[in-house]
Scaffold this active site. Structure first.
Site, PDB file in Angstrom:
ATOM      1  N   ARG A  16       1.006  -1.217  -0.125  1.00 59.63           N
ATOM      2  CA  ARG A  16       0.087   0.020   0.132  1.00 59.63           C
ATOM      3  C   ARG A  16       0.738   1.437   0.016  1.00 59.63           C
ATOM      4  O   ARG A  16       0.808   1.770  -0.984  1.00 59.63           O
ATOM      5  CB  ARG A  16      -0.922  -0.066   1.306  1.00 59.63           C
ATOM      6  CG  ARG A  16      -2.077   0.982   1.059  1.00 59.63           C
ATOM      7  CD  ARG A  16      -1.776   2.346   1.390  1.00 59.63           C
ATOM      8  NE  ARG A  16      -1.174   2.651   2.909  1.00 59.63           N
ATOM      9  CZ  ARG A  16      -0.773   3.765   3.395  1.00 59.63           C
ATOM     10  NH1 ARG A  16      -0.517   4.945   2.453  1.00 59.63           N
ATOM     11  NH2 ARG A  16      -0.189   3.927   4.564  1.00 59.63           N
ATOM     12  N   HIS A 208       6.227   4.703  12.187  1.00 63.51           N
ATOM     13  CA  HIS A 208       6.032   4.811  10.821  1.00 63.51           C
ATOM     14  C   HIS A 208       6.917   5.604  10.191  1.00 63.51           C
ATOM     15  O   HIS A 208       6.642   6.781  10.129  1.00 63.51           O
ATOM     16  CB  HIS A 208       4.586   4.928  10.390  1.00 63.51           C
ATOM     17  CG  HIS A 208       4.166   4.809   8.837  1.00 63.51           C
ATOM     18  ND1 HIS A 208       3.450   4.144   8.470  1.00 63.51           N
ATOM     19  CD2 HIS A 208       4.601   5.694   7.879  1.00 63.51           C
ATOM     20  CE1 HIS A 208       3.334   4.139   6.885  1.00 63.51           C
ATOM     21  NE2 HIS A 208       4.131   5.224   6.739  1.00 63.51           N
ATOM     22  N   CYS A 241       5.273   9.301  -0.473  1.00 65.10           N
ATOM     23  CA  CYS A 241       3.776   9.661  -0.426  1.00 65.10           C
ATOM     24  C   CYS A 241       3.373  10.793  -1.631  1.00 65.10           C
ATOM     25  O   CYS A 241       4.174  11.579  -2.109  1.00 65.10           O
ATOM     26  CB  CYS A 241       3.320  10.464   0.766  1.00 65.10           C
ATOM     27  SG  CYS A 241       1.627  10.819   0.854  1.00 65.10           S
ATOM     28  N   ASN A 250       9.400   4.195   2.882  1.00 64.98           N
ATOM     29  CA  ASN A 250       9.576   3.726   4.129  1.00 64.98           C
ATOM     30  C   ASN A 250      11.104   3.122   4.583  1.00 64.98           C
ATOM     31  O   ASN A 250      11.634   2.468   3.564  1.00 64.98           O
ATOM     32  CB  ASN A 250       8.573   2.643   4.383  1.00 64.98           C
ATOM     33  CG  ASN A 250       7.036   3.336   4.131  1.00 64.98           C
ATOM     34  OD1 ASN A 250       6.600   3.326   3.124  1.00 64.98           O
ATOM     35  ND2 ASN A 250       6.278   3.626   5.378  1.00 64.98           N
TER      36      ASN A 250
HETATM   37  P1  HMG Z   1     -12.527  14.988  -2.674  1.00 67.70           P
HETATM   38  O1  HMG Z   1     -12.132  15.345  -3.967  1.00 67.70           O
HETATM   39  O2  HMG Z   1     -12.543  16.061  -1.779  1.00 67.70           O
HETATM   40  O3  HMG Z   1     -13.895  14.048  -2.559  1.00 67.70           O
HETATM   41  O4  HMG Z   1     -11.635  13.941  -2.138  1.00 67.70           O
HETATM   42  P2  HMG Z   1     -15.372  14.469  -2.609  1.00 67.70           P
HETATM   43  O5  HMG Z   1     -15.921  13.704  -1.257  1.00 67.70           O
HETATM   44  O6  HMG Z   1     -15.718  15.673  -2.815  1.00 67.70           O
HETATM   45  O7  HMG Z   1     -15.668  13.375  -3.838  1.00 67.70           O
HETATM   46  C1  HMG Z   1     -15.261  13.632  -5.028  1.00 67.70           C
HETATM   47  C2  HMG Z   1     -15.127  12.217  -6.186  1.00 67.70           C
HETATM   48  O8  HMG Z   1     -14.292  11.253  -5.180  1.00 67.70           O
HETATM   49  C3  HMG Z   1     -16.531  11.689  -6.250  1.00 67.70           C
HETATM   50  O9  HMG Z   1     -16.512  11.100  -7.540  1.00 67.70           O
HETATM   51  C4  HMG Z   1     -16.535  10.679  -5.357  1.00 67.70           C
HETATM   52  O10 HMG Z   1     -17.326   9.672  -5.258  1.00 67.70           O
HETATM   53  C5  HMG Z   1     -15.134  10.256  -5.232  1.00 67.70           C
HETATM   54  P3  HMG Z   1     -17.022  11.770  -8.685  1.00 67.70           P
HETATM   55  O11 HMG Z   1     -18.856  12.249  -8.388  1.00 67.70           O
HETATM   56  O12 HMG Z   1     -16.453  13.305  -8.907  1.00 67.70           O
HETATM   57  O13 HMG Z   1     -17.068  10.996  -9.924  1.00 67.70           O
HETATM   58  N1  HMG Z   1     -14.568   9.529  -3.911  1.00 67.70           N
HETATM   59  C6  HMG Z   1     -14.305   8.387  -3.705  1.00 67.70           C
HETATM   60  N2  HMG Z   1     -13.977   7.388  -5.041  1.00 67.70           N
HETATM   61  C7  HMG Z   1     -13.499   6.269  -4.483  1.00 67.70           C
HETATM   62  N3  HMG Z   1     -13.183   6.046  -3.203  1.00 67.70           N
HETATM   63  C8  HMG Z   1     -13.419   6.724  -2.271  1.00 67.70           C
HETATM   64  C9  HMG Z   1     -13.877   8.248  -2.545  1.00 67.70           C
HETATM   65  N4  HMG Z   1     -14.349   9.270  -1.766  1.00 67.70           N
HETATM   66  C10 HMG Z   1     -14.710  10.202  -2.766  1.00 67.70           C
HETATM   67  N5  HMG Z   1     -12.957   6.517  -0.734  1.00 67.70           N
HETATM   68  C11 HMG Z   1     -10.564  12.145  -0.711  1.00 67.70           C
HETATM   69  C12 HMG Z   1     -11.493  13.479  -0.723  1.00 67.70           C
HETATM   70  C13 HMG Z   1     -10.444  11.831   0.720  1.00 67.70           C
HETATM   71  C14 HMG Z   1     -11.595  11.008  -1.529  1.00 67.70           C
HETATM   72  C15 HMG Z   1      -9.495  12.229  -1.549  1.00 67.70           C
HETATM   73  O14 HMG Z   1      -8.774  13.510  -0.827  1.00 67.70           O
HETATM   74  C16 HMG Z   1      -8.621  11.084  -1.241  1.00 67.70           C
HETATM   75  O15 HMG Z   1      -8.739  10.078  -1.840  1.00 67.70           O
HETATM   76  N6  HMG Z   1      -7.397  11.265  -0.518  1.00 67.70           N
HETATM   77  C17 HMG Z   1      -6.401  10.190  -0.273  1.00 67.70           C
HETATM   78  C18 HMG Z   1      -5.190  10.502  -0.733  1.00 67.70           C
HETATM   79  C19 HMG Z   1      -4.159   9.216  -0.404  1.00 67.70           C
HETATM   80  O16 HMG Z   1      -4.585   8.233  -0.776  1.00 67.70           O
HETATM   81  N7  HMG Z   1      -2.846   9.667   0.040  1.00 67.70           N
HETATM   82  C20 HMG Z   1      -1.915   8.688   0.326  1.00 67.70           C
HETATM   83  C21 HMG Z   1      -2.176   7.883   1.543  1.00 67.70           C
HETATM   84  S1  HMG Z   1      -1.898   8.757   3.241  1.00 67.70           S
HETATM   85  C22 HMG Z   1      -0.279   8.350   3.460  1.00 67.70           C
HETATM   86  O17 HMG Z   1       0.591   8.165   2.591  1.00 67.70           O
HETATM   87  C23 HMG Z   1       0.180   8.717   4.809  1.00 67.70           C
HETATM   88  C24 HMG Z   1       0.490   7.440   5.564  1.00 67.70           C
HETATM   89  O18 HMG Z   1       1.294   6.638   4.863  1.00 67.70           O
HETATM   90  C25 HMG Z   1       1.337   7.749   6.821  1.00 67.70           C
HETATM   91  C26 HMG Z   1       2.357   8.562   6.835  1.00 67.70           C
HETATM   92  O19 HMG Z   1       3.338   8.179   6.029  1.00 67.70           O
HETATM   93  O20 HMG Z   1       2.513   9.380   7.611  1.00 67.70           O
HETATM   94  C27 HMG Z   1      -0.837   6.695   5.773  1.00 67.70           C
HETATM   95 MG    MG Z   2       3.726   6.493   4.898  1.00 72.95          MG
END
Ligand code: HMG
Ligand code: MG
Length: 287
Positions: A16, A208, A241, A250
């Site tokens: 992931r 992490h 990220c 990582n």
């Molecule tokens: P948004 O654009 O504000 O969402 O994104 P929305 O609620 O306005 O929806 C817009 C569109 O997204 C809609 O579709 C929704 O259906 C769709 P449309 O009508 O335009 O076709 N949508 C989704 N589709 C699939 N799955 C979903 C979903 N939710 C809405 N769950 C949102 C808000 C949270 C969705 C977006 O910002 C997002 O997906 N962010 C995730 C980013 C990410 O994954 N980043 C990397 C992981 S975090 C990380 O790496 C840190 C970590 O490893 C720890 C560390 O290292 O510190 C954990």
């Molecule tokens: Mg991470």
């Protein structure tokens, strides 16, 4: 005199946190093969999926297919990231064994990663937490940017402790402390951890650490001294990220397992399998 090894756990996040950042097209079969190989290394938990918007993280778009295609080991929990109720429902339908909500200690990263302020993200996570509790699905939490943020700079230890407390109150059985940028120093880590220990038992915490600055293993040592015994890592040092410019991978699982062993901590993982999985991961990355 024989020293009795203490136990530590590595939570594998390569499929992931590692793959999400890879710009190359990686096939579904390759993703499944990596998870299946990792399953034979002896992990209790592997994060294999992320039910986020495919527009935001295209590499994770096949998460349901990954969960459907892997050969599940009965002793392993296959985890998925869920940013909101829509993602949670998809994870549950794909039979994720546990889910994770992921908040940030800094406003800049919260907006870049989730398009929401910290408070708004916590409101969304409350819906996920409630649903997971109703369904009996274990809930893990992440706090990103625990020492430094790519947008806001240094992060106050108190801000991290506050978000950890909120995630624990939502029912997270464990909160993983993310040095997302990988620039945390042992000194900053120590200050941050001491603040977090005011709100959480170390048994409910994980480290992490990304390795941009080459200090991840030293940061592990600081966390071990604070009583933390769970560490996230990615085989082959995969990762970064997509929303943290400049962040490297990582800490590598195969390095961490050897580091922990040298410090008297046994993980129960098979290093020969891990080395093979690291080769596979590096080939997927094209390095
Ligand atoms: P948004 O654009 O504000 O969402 O994104 P929305 O609620 O306005 O929806 C817009 C569109 O997204 C809609 O579709 C929704 O259906 C769709 P449309 O009508 O335009 O076709 N949508 C989704 N589709 C699939 N799955 C979903 C979903 N939710 C809405 N769950 C949102 C808000 C949270 C969705 C977006 O910002 C997002 O997906 N962010 C995730 C980013 C990410 O994954 N980043 C990397 C992981 S975090 C990380 O790496 C840190 C970590 O490893 C720890 C560390 O290292 O510190 C954990
Ligand atoms: Mg991470």
């Amino acid at each position: 005199m024989n020293m009795v090894a203490q136990k530590a756990e590595i939570f594998e996040v390569g499929p992931r946190d590692g793959l999400q950042n890879e710009p190359n097209a990686i096939t579904l079969a390759e993703k499944i093969a990596l998870v299946d190989l990792l399953s034979s290394a002896g992990f209790s938990r592997i994060e294999v999926a992320s039910f986020v918007s495919p527009k935001w993280v295209p590499q994770m778009a096949e998460s349901a297919e990954v969960l459907a295609g892997i050969t599940r080991n009965s002793g392993t929990s296959y985890a998925a990231l869920t940013p909101n109720l829509q993602g949670y429902e998809a994870a549950r339908n794909a039979r994720a064994d546990e889910v994770a909500i992921f908040a940030s200690a800094s406003e800049g990263f919260s907006r870049a990663n989730l398009n929401a302020s910290i408070e708004d993200s916590l409101r969304r996570f409350a819906d996920v937490a409630k649903a997971a509790q109703n369904d009996g699905i274990p809930l893990r939490g992440y706090v990103s940017c625990v020492t430094d943020c790519p947008f806001d700079g240094p992060v106050a230890a108190g801000a991290v402790a506050r978000v950890v407390g909120k995630l624990r109150a939502l029912g997270c059985y464990e909160v993983s402390l993310g040095d997302t940028l990988g620039r945390g120093t042992p000194e900053k880590m120590d200050v941050m951890l001491k603040a977090v220990l005011d709100v959480s038992d170390p048994a409910a915490l994980a480290g992490h650490f990304h390795d941009t600055g080459g200090r991840a293993l030293q940061n592990v040592d600081v966390a071990l001294a604070c009583g933390v015994r769970v560490f996230d890592a990615a085989v082959g040092g995969l990762g970064g990220c997509p929303y943290a410019p400049g962040a490297a991978g990582n800490v590598a699982t195969e390095s961490l397992v050897r580091h922990l062993r040298a410090h008297g901590f046994e993980t129960g993982l098979d290093v020969i399998v891990l080395d093979a999985a690291a080769e596979m991961a590096k080939a997927m990355r094209g390095t």
